[in-house]
Design a protein around this motif. Structure first.
Motif, PDB file in Angstrom:
ATOM      1  N   GLY A 297       0.818  -1.215   0.000  1.00  0.00           N
ATOM      2  CA  GLY A 297       0.000   0.000   0.000  1.00  0.00           C
ATOM      3  C   GLY A 297       0.845   1.255   0.000  1.00  0.00           C
ATOM      4  O   GLY A 297       0.509   2.242  -0.676  1.00  0.00           O
ATOM      5  N   ARG A 298       1.945   1.251   0.750  1.00  0.00           N
ATOM      6  CA  ARG A 298       2.820   2.430   0.783  1.00  0.00           C
ATOM      7  C   ARG A 298       3.354   2.766  -0.596  1.00  0.00           C
ATOM      8  O   ARG A 298       3.348   3.924  -1.027  1.00  0.00           O
ATOM      9  CB  ARG A 298       4.000   2.174   1.729  1.00  0.00           C
ATOM     10  N   THR A 299       3.824   1.745  -1.307  1.00  0.00           N
ATOM     11  CA  THR A 299       4.413   1.983  -2.623  1.00  0.00           C
ATOM     12  C   THR A 299       3.368   2.470  -3.612  1.00  0.00           C
ATOM     13  O   THR A 299       3.652   3.324  -4.466  1.00  0.00           O
ATOM     14  CB  THR A 299       5.072   0.699  -3.151  1.00  0.00           C
ATOM     15  N   ALA A 300       2.155   1.946  -3.523  1.00  0.00           N
ATOM     16  CA  ALA A 300       1.084   2.400  -4.420  1.00  0.00           C
ATOM     17  C   ALA A 300       0.806   3.888  -4.231  1.00  0.00           C
ATOM     18  O   ALA A 300       0.647   4.640  -5.208  1.00  0.00           O
ATOM     19  CB  ALA A 300      -0.179   1.581  -4.185  1.00  0.00           C
ATOM     20  N   VAL A 301       0.763   4.343  -2.980  1.00  0.00           N
ATOM     21  CA  VAL A 301       0.529   5.761  -2.710  1.00  0.00           C
ATOM     22  C   VAL A 301       1.730   6.592  -3.146  1.00  0.00           C
ATOM     23  O   VAL A 301       1.577   7.712  -3.676  1.00  0.00           O
ATOM     24  CB  VAL A 301       0.209   5.974  -1.218  1.00  0.00           C
ATOM     25  N   ASN A 302       2.942   6.072  -2.926  1.00  0.00           N
ATOM     26  CA  ASN A 302       4.131   6.786  -3.409  1.00  0.00           C
ATOM     27  C   ASN A 302       4.026   7.079  -4.895  1.00  0.00           C
ATOM     28  O   ASN A 302       4.212   8.220  -5.348  1.00  0.00           O
ATOM     29  CB  ASN A 302       5.389   5.940  -3.158  1.00  0.00           C
ATOM     30  N   VAL A 303       3.740   6.052  -5.679  1.00  0.00           N
ATOM     31  CA  VAL A 303       3.707   6.194  -7.136  1.00  0.00           C
ATOM     32  C   VAL A 303       2.534   7.077  -7.570  1.00  0.00           C
ATOM     33  O   VAL A 303       2.657   7.863  -8.517  1.00  0.00           O
ATOM     34  CB  VAL A 303       3.633   4.806  -7.794  1.00  0.00           C
ATOM     35  N   ALA A 304       1.402   6.965  -6.879  1.00  0.00           N
ATOM     36  CA  ALA A 304       0.269   7.835  -7.198  1.00  0.00           C
ATOM     37  C   ALA A 304       0.659   9.298  -7.047  1.00  0.00           C
ATOM     38  O   ALA A 304       0.342  10.133  -7.903  1.00  0.00           O
ATOM     39  CB  ALA A 304      -0.924   7.494  -6.299  1.00  0.00           C
ATOM     40  N   GLY A 305       1.361   9.623  -5.959  1.00  0.00           N
ATOM     41  CA  GLY A 305       1.815  10.996  -5.760  1.00  0.00           C
ATOM     42  C   GLY A 305       2.838  11.433  -6.786  1.00  0.00           C
ATOM     43  O   GLY A 305       2.909  12.608  -7.156  1.00  0.00           O
ATOM     44  N   GLN A 306       3.632  10.473  -7.268  1.00  0.00           N
ATOM     45  CA  GLN A 306       4.654  10.791  -8.271  1.00  0.00           C
ATOM     46  C   GLN A 306       4.044  11.120  -9.632  1.00  0.00           C
ATOM     47  O   GLN A 306       4.688  11.762 -10.462  1.00  0.00           O
ATOM     48  CB  GLN A 306       5.624   9.620  -8.387  1.00  0.00           C
ATOM     49  N   THR A 307       2.828  10.678  -9.888  1.00  0.00           N
ATOM     50  CA  THR A 307       2.121  11.085 -11.106  1.00  0.00           C
ATOM     51  C   THR A 307       1.283  12.334 -10.868  1.00  0.00           C
ATOM     52  O   THR A 307       1.063  13.120 -11.787  1.00  0.00           O
ATOM     53  CB  THR A 307       1.196   9.962 -11.610  1.00  0.00           C
ATOM     54  N   LEU A 308       0.820  12.512  -9.638  1.00  0.00           N
ATOM     55  CA  LEU A 308      -0.071  13.628  -9.326  1.00  0.00           C
ATOM     56  C   LEU A 308       0.628  14.978  -9.435  1.00  0.00           C
ATOM     57  O   LEU A 308       0.130  15.896 -10.111  1.00  0.00           O
ATOM     58  CB  LEU A 308      -0.632  13.447  -7.915  1.00  0.00           C
ATOM     59  N   VAL A 309       1.775  15.116  -8.780  1.00  0.00           N
ATOM     60  CA  VAL A 309       2.427  16.420  -8.703  1.00  0.00           C
ATOM     61  C   VAL A 309       2.830  16.946 -10.087  1.00  0.00           C
ATOM     62  O   VAL A 309       2.528  18.107 -10.410  1.00  0.00           O
ATOM     63  CB  VAL A 309       3.638  16.360  -7.751  1.00  0.00           C
TER      64      VAL A 309
END
Length: 506
Positions: free
Chosen positions: A424-436
């Protein structure tokens, strides 16, 4: 107009479309489901050898197979990361002539990194105080153990200085055998931050060299096209890799280890869900962007991150969806996404350290003050840059604990559930890396809004491989047109000439 069709002499009939494979996202889901089923089967089979003599249990053949498939896929993805980052950044530097606000883009990127990280750590602290994970556990301090590696504030400066022009290093591990003999194993590793620095320097040097660097830049563009083609082949293996990764996770970890840390694990996943499904959508809506379009576009990278547990391994897919699905210009995305992969970690560097620090403080009976909570927030926002040269949430956690003066031995209490939480941590990391990068591109007016609104997980590979059926159809149409023209020019019968002319006009 008549609906009847007339055969053209010499024209080949259009080939019928054959059996089509399911869409890419459906293939991923099928791989996920099959992996879970195979994982539970392997778990029910038990280990091949229980390891009663003090050695580790030997996994059964199915578990080993799933592990090999999953780890091989992640290894392939990681192998393509260095050439992808280098060639993409050098190419983007060469295109800076058309980007007038490069410095502003970099500043806005770092600012939004900090804003979203601050919100995430605030959620983590709040959930830690609500769930009281250190008080709701059966673990004791006797089970604590010192971590094998720690993070320090000097890691960022050390990570910035390349050890060589390729940003590569050697990892050596030493193990003691049963007879006391030592064996050493050395492997090659790479530091994304160092590769980023090397590529920036070389790209700027090429830009300053003028016409003399044109052959090198042309070669780099060709190399980038080749790397992207290889990447396309590797990503096509994602359904198979997903099956192996999730299957091995189920077979290896199961869910037994969650019992003693249920409150802690629940707090982590609630925090991750709040960031992914509440905070990020609010950020998107406040910047005039559709939420569902972003989820559709970023989903291939998010789901791969969940099963692979590797932001670096997912980096090629993350950059791909950011450019292709979300409409972020490649000149900006090729810089922002690799930087985000090393410093933008809302899951590993914000939510997890905040809740974990509160857990360790509670289980060791340490009362945290307002100053301590502010320190947690500060470390979460700034510390991810300090540990950019390293990997793993444990490094960030040890940096937080050492800054607060909490016992580092508390890290050992959390190792049992770390693999399950890491998904779950990695999924949120990558989501933020596309969001910003998407938000910054929108605010700066360089986001392709039409492409963003049409974002889909199915067009990830558009224009890379033409459909064979469409190509055959185009060839048939071309052949029909050529035959019609030949019939008219060769002076055939009147009917043939009229038919050919009518067909040509159509």
């Amino acid at each position: 107009m008549s609906s009847a069709t007339t055969k053209i002499p010499g024209a080949q009939p259009r080939a019928r479309k054959g059996l089509r494979f399911p869409s890419f996202s459906v293939q991923i889901i099928l791989g996920l489901v099959l992996g879970v089923l195979l994982g539970w089967l392997a778990l029910s089979m038990g280990p091949q050898s229980p390891g009663t003599d003090g050695s580790d249990p030997v996994p059964n053949g199915l578990t080993t197979t799933l592990d090999t498939i999953g780890s091989s896929f992640v290894t392939l993805l990681k192998a393509i990361v260095p050439p992808l980052i280098f060639t993409a950044i050098v190419a983007s530097i060469a295109n800076l002539r058309t980007v007038t606000n490069a410095a502003r883009l970099a500043g806005q990127t770092l600012l939004w990194f900090a804003i979203t990280a601050a919100v995430a750590v605030a959620i983590g602290i709040g959930l830690g105080l609500v769930f009281q994970p250190g008080h709701n556990t059966t673990l004791t301090t006797a089970e604590a153990a010192e971590p094998s590696s720690t993070g320090t504030w000097m890691d960022f400066l050390n990570g910035l200085i390349p050890t060589n022009v390729l940003g590569l290093g050697a990892d050596t591990s030493v193990e003691a055998g049963a007879d006391g003999a030592l064996s050493a194993e050395t492997g090659i590793s790479f530091n994304v931050l160092q590769i980023l620095v090397v590529a920036l320097v070389i790209g700027i040097a090429a830009l300053k060299s003028g016409a003399k660097a044109d052959p090198f830049l042309a070669f780099n563009r060709s190399a980038l096209a080749i790397v992207q083609k290889v990447l396309w082949w590797i990503i096509r293996l994602a359904p198979l890799g997903t099956m192996g990764l999730i299957g091995n996770a189920v077979a290896t970890y199961g869910w037994e280890s969650l019992r003693s840390l249920a409150s802690f694990s629940l707090a982590i996943y609630v925090g991750l869900a709040l960031v992914l499904f509440v905070v990020y959508p609010v950020v998107l809506r406040s910047n005039g962007l559709g939420v569902m379009a972003w989820f559709r576009g970023a989903w291939p990278a998010i789901q791969l991150a969940f099963v692979s547990r590797s932001s670096i391994g997912t980096l090629p897919v993350t950059q791909r969806v950011t450019e292709r699905n979300l409409g972020v210009p490649s000149e900006y995305a090729s810089f922002a996404v690799p930087l985000a992969a090393t410093t933008k970690m809302d899951g590993c560097a914000s939510i997890y350290p905040a809740i974990s620090a509160i857990f360790v403080a509670q289980i060791f009976g340490v009362d945290l003050s307002i100053t301590d909570y502010l320190l947690i927030a500060f470390v979460s926002v700034v510390g991810s840059a300090a540990t950019a040269g390293l990997t793993g949430a444990m490094v960030m956690l040890t940096l937080t604990l050492s800054t607060l003066g909490l016992p580092l031995a508390g890290v050992g209490l959390l190792l049992a559930v770390d693999p399950i939480l890491d998904m779950g941590r990695t999924a949120v990391n990558v989501a933020g890396q596309t969001l910003v990068p998407t938000v910054v591109a929108k605010r700066e007016g360089i986001l392709d809004l039409e492409q963003y609104r049409a974002a889909s997980s199915e067009n990830l590979f558009d224009d890379d491989e033409p459909e064979a059926d469409d190509a055959a159809a185009e060839q048939a149409d071309a052949a029909a047109s050529d035959d019609a023209s030949d019939a008219a020019s060769d002076g055939g019968s009147k009917d043939d000439r009229e038919l050919a002319e009518a067909t040509t006009r159509a």
